[in-house]
Design a protein around this motif. Structure first.
Motif, PDB file in Angstrom:
ATOM      1  N   ILE A  76      38.934  40.447  51.654  1.00 54.87           N
ATOM      2  CA  ILE A  76      39.983  40.149  50.670  1.00 54.87           C
ATOM      3  C   ILE A  76      39.431  39.043  49.779  1.00 54.87           C
ATOM      4  N   ARG A  77      38.983  39.414  48.581  1.00 51.54           N
ATOM      5  CA  ARG A  77      38.416  38.422  47.662  1.00 51.54           C
ATOM      6  C   ARG A  77      39.489  37.999  46.664  1.00 51.54           C
ATOM      7  N   LEU A  78      39.763  36.703  46.628  1.00 50.32           N
ATOM      8  CA  LEU A  78      40.797  36.170  45.750  1.00 50.32           C
ATOM      9  C   LEU A  78      40.191  35.610  44.469  1.00 50.32           C
ATOM     10  N   HIS A  79      40.950  35.682  43.408  1.00 49.41           N
ATOM     11  CA  HIS A  79      40.565  35.052  42.151  1.00 49.41           C
ATOM     12  C   HIS A  79      41.837  34.668  41.397  1.00 49.41           C
ATOM     13  N   LYS A  80      41.673  33.896  40.320  1.00 46.33           N
ATOM     14  CA  LYS A  80      42.806  33.397  39.559  1.00 46.33           C
ATOM     15  C   LYS A  80      42.913  34.127  38.211  1.00 46.33           C
ATOM     16  N   GLU A  81      44.139  34.502  37.863  1.00 48.27           N
ATOM     17  CA  GLU A  81      44.483  34.999  36.539  1.00 48.27           C
ATOM     18  C   GLU A  81      45.671  34.194  36.048  1.00 48.27           C
ATOM     19  N   MET A  82      45.464  33.437  34.963  1.00 47.51           N
ATOM     20  CA  MET A  82      46.538  32.584  34.443  1.00 47.51           C
ATOM     21  C   MET A  82      47.098  31.690  35.561  1.00 47.51           C
ATOM     22  N   SER A  83      46.200  31.157  36.376  1.00 52.61           N
ATOM     23  CA  SER A  83      46.526  30.257  37.493  1.00 52.61           C
ATOM     24  C   SER A  83      47.263  30.940  38.631  1.00 52.61           C
ATOM     25  N   GLN A  84      47.414  32.261  38.585  1.00 59.57           N
ATOM     26  CA  GLN A  84      48.042  32.995  39.679  1.00 59.57           C
ATOM     27  C   GLN A  84      46.953  33.634  40.541  1.00 59.57           C
ATOM     28  N   THR A  85      47.105  33.509  41.853  1.00 56.60           N
ATOM     29  CA  THR A  85      46.146  34.107  42.775  1.00 56.60           C
ATOM     30  C   THR A  85      46.350  35.613  42.823  1.00 56.60           C
ATOM     31  N   ARG A  86      45.249  36.338  42.692  1.00 56.56           N
ATOM     32  CA  ARG A  86      45.262  37.789  42.759  1.00 56.56           C
ATOM     33  C   ARG A  86      44.158  38.261  43.697  1.00 56.56           C
ATOM     34  N   VAL A  87      44.334  39.454  44.246  1.00 61.28           N
ATOM     35  CA  VAL A  87      43.271  40.084  45.027  1.00 61.28           C
ATOM     36  C   VAL A  87      42.375  40.842  44.061  1.00 61.28           C
ATOM     37  N   LEU A  88      41.111  40.510  44.070  1.00 61.94           N
ATOM     38  CA  LEU A  88      40.178  41.131  43.140  1.00 61.94           C
ATOM     39  C   LEU A  88      40.133  42.643  43.355  1.00 61.94           C
ATOM     40  N   GLY A  89      40.310  43.391  42.265  1.00 62.96           N
ATOM     41  CA  GLY A  89      40.251  44.847  42.330  1.00 62.96           C
ATOM     42  C   GLY A  89      41.549  45.520  42.740  1.00 62.96           C
ATOM     43  N   GLN A  90      42.593  44.735  43.017  1.00 60.42           N
ATOM     44  CA  GLN A  90      43.870  45.319  43.438  1.00 60.42           C
ATOM     45  C   GLN A  90      44.748  45.570  42.218  1.00 60.42           C
TER      46      GLN A  90
END
Length: 386
Positions: free
Chosen positions: A359-373
């Motif tokens: 489960i790789r996490l990253h930030k979009e507009m300071s919101q945590t998202r699962v990469l590729g989800q």
């Protein structure tokens, strides 16, 4: 086994739904939300211990733990056409945590009390709690539903309403754990209480793990590791002694661990090839002691349903990380394992296992998202209404 973990409005986890498997590896850059996801899981565990409000207080209160961005980030904000800014709030303050396991699911919604009613008007209140059967909540599969102080339980095709109101500050796990009247609550509470977290092993020279401990059978290693020698001897006598010795040899070829007894106390010693005497626990390096603590924790004779480790690679040499990965993979046969890590050697070694769910996490507009989800990739999830 947990199948889905869901968090809403907790720090950067504005709306996250994560699928879970037997061996889960959470990775991501610094600040991507790994620690927040780990802490949200600990908050869920606190609901069964009756300490979710106190746990939030230790984080600075509900206001500190809540998502700090606007209620909604629309398309124009994402495109940079308008600045990110707050608007008039449309929904009440809410922090939601939930999970779905193979038998039951659970969700809790925390908010603020009506202002002016008490001096504790910043203490979080439990607005709703629900227990259901199935992968996600819907009206047909709800078993127990709490809204404010009122609770009802499924009874055939209808509902039984409990007469006594609940305290707004305590979970139904602490108020309704009755095996006769509320068996679902009792079963789920006991399940959550069996979750085990290991993230605070001390290895400094004054660490409790370096000192002798009382000779008492210890099937579960303490969080601070003070009973390491007793836990190790317990595994030798009633646990997987072959796995225990194999794990030591895998990390330290030719080394052996022994337990000495004196006057009702046990001490751990570590014999390495080439040395004329074994080393006492006070002489071990931080990395060696931490690894022995991890072995004792993962080979427990009483494996938990969920075992959570936050950055287990701390203090370990990179050469030890492949052996640590094998240790974690072996533990996932006995327990569901959740590992948070940013060590590339450990991540690479774990990802070689076919059972590893990364489960790789990253930030979009300071919101945590699962990469590729994408929108259709997340597990189905519905939050119960207040």
């Amino acid at each position: 086994m947990l199948q889905t973990l869901a968090i809403s409005h907790y720090r950067s986890l504005h709306g996250l739904v994560v699928p879970m498997q037997r061996l889960n590896l959470v990775t991501g850059d610094n600040g991507s939300g790994k620690s927040s996801l780990y802490r949200a899981l600990r908050l869920l565990a606190e609901t069964a211990q009756g300490g979710v409000a106190a746990a939030l207080a230790r984080e600075g209160g509900l206001g500190s733990a809540l998502w700090a961005g606007p209620e909604e980030i629309d398309r124009r904000m994402r495109a940079g056409e308008v600045p990110v800014q707050g608007t008039a709030r449309r929904h009440p303050v809410s922090l939601k945590l939930g999970f779905a396991a193979e038998a039951f699911g659970y969700a809790i919604d925390l908010g603020l009390p009506v202002p002016g009613m008490s001096m504790f008007d910043r203490e979080p209140q439990i607005k709703t709690e629900c227990i259901w059967a199935g992968p996600f909540a819907r009206s047909a599969n709800l078993l127990v539903e709490r809204r404010g102080p009122r609770v009802r339980r499924r009874a055939g095709r209808g509902w039984d309403m409990l007469e006594e109101p609940l305290s707004a500050f305590d979970s139904l796990f602490t108020q309704l754990a009755d095996p006769q009247r509320m068996p679902e609550v009792m079963q789920l509470r006991d399940y959550i209480r069996c979750w085990r977290f290991h993230d605070h092993f001390r290895t400094d020279m004054a660490a409790p793990a370096r000192q002798p401990c009382l000779a008492i059978r210890t099937p579960v290693l303490a969080n601070d590791g003070h009973d390491l020698a007793a836990a190790w001897q317990t595994i030798v006598e009633i646990g997987d002694v072959d796995g225990l010795t194999g794990a030591v040899d895998d990390a330290f070829p030719g080394a052996q661990v022994a337990i000495d007894a004196y006057d009702g106390r046990l001490s751990l010693t570590f014999q390495q090839p080439g040395l004329l005497r074994p080393l006492a626990a006070t002489e071990l390096s931080d990395g060696t002691l931490r690894y022995l603590l991890l072995i004792a924790a993962l080979y427990t004779p009483r494996p938990p349903p969920l075992l959570v480790l936050n950055e287990p690679e701390t203090s370990l040499h990179p050469d030890l990380l492949p052996a640590l990965a094998r240790l974690l993979i072996a533990a996932s046969v006995r327990s569901q394992v959740w590992v948070v890590s940013h060590a590339s050697h450990l991540i690479a070694a774990l990802q070689e296992a076919p059972a590893c769910h990364a489960i790789r996490l990253h930030k979009e507009m300071s919101q945590t998202r699962v990469l590729g989800q994408g929108l259709l990739d997340a597990p189905a999830w519905y939050w119960p209404a207040r």
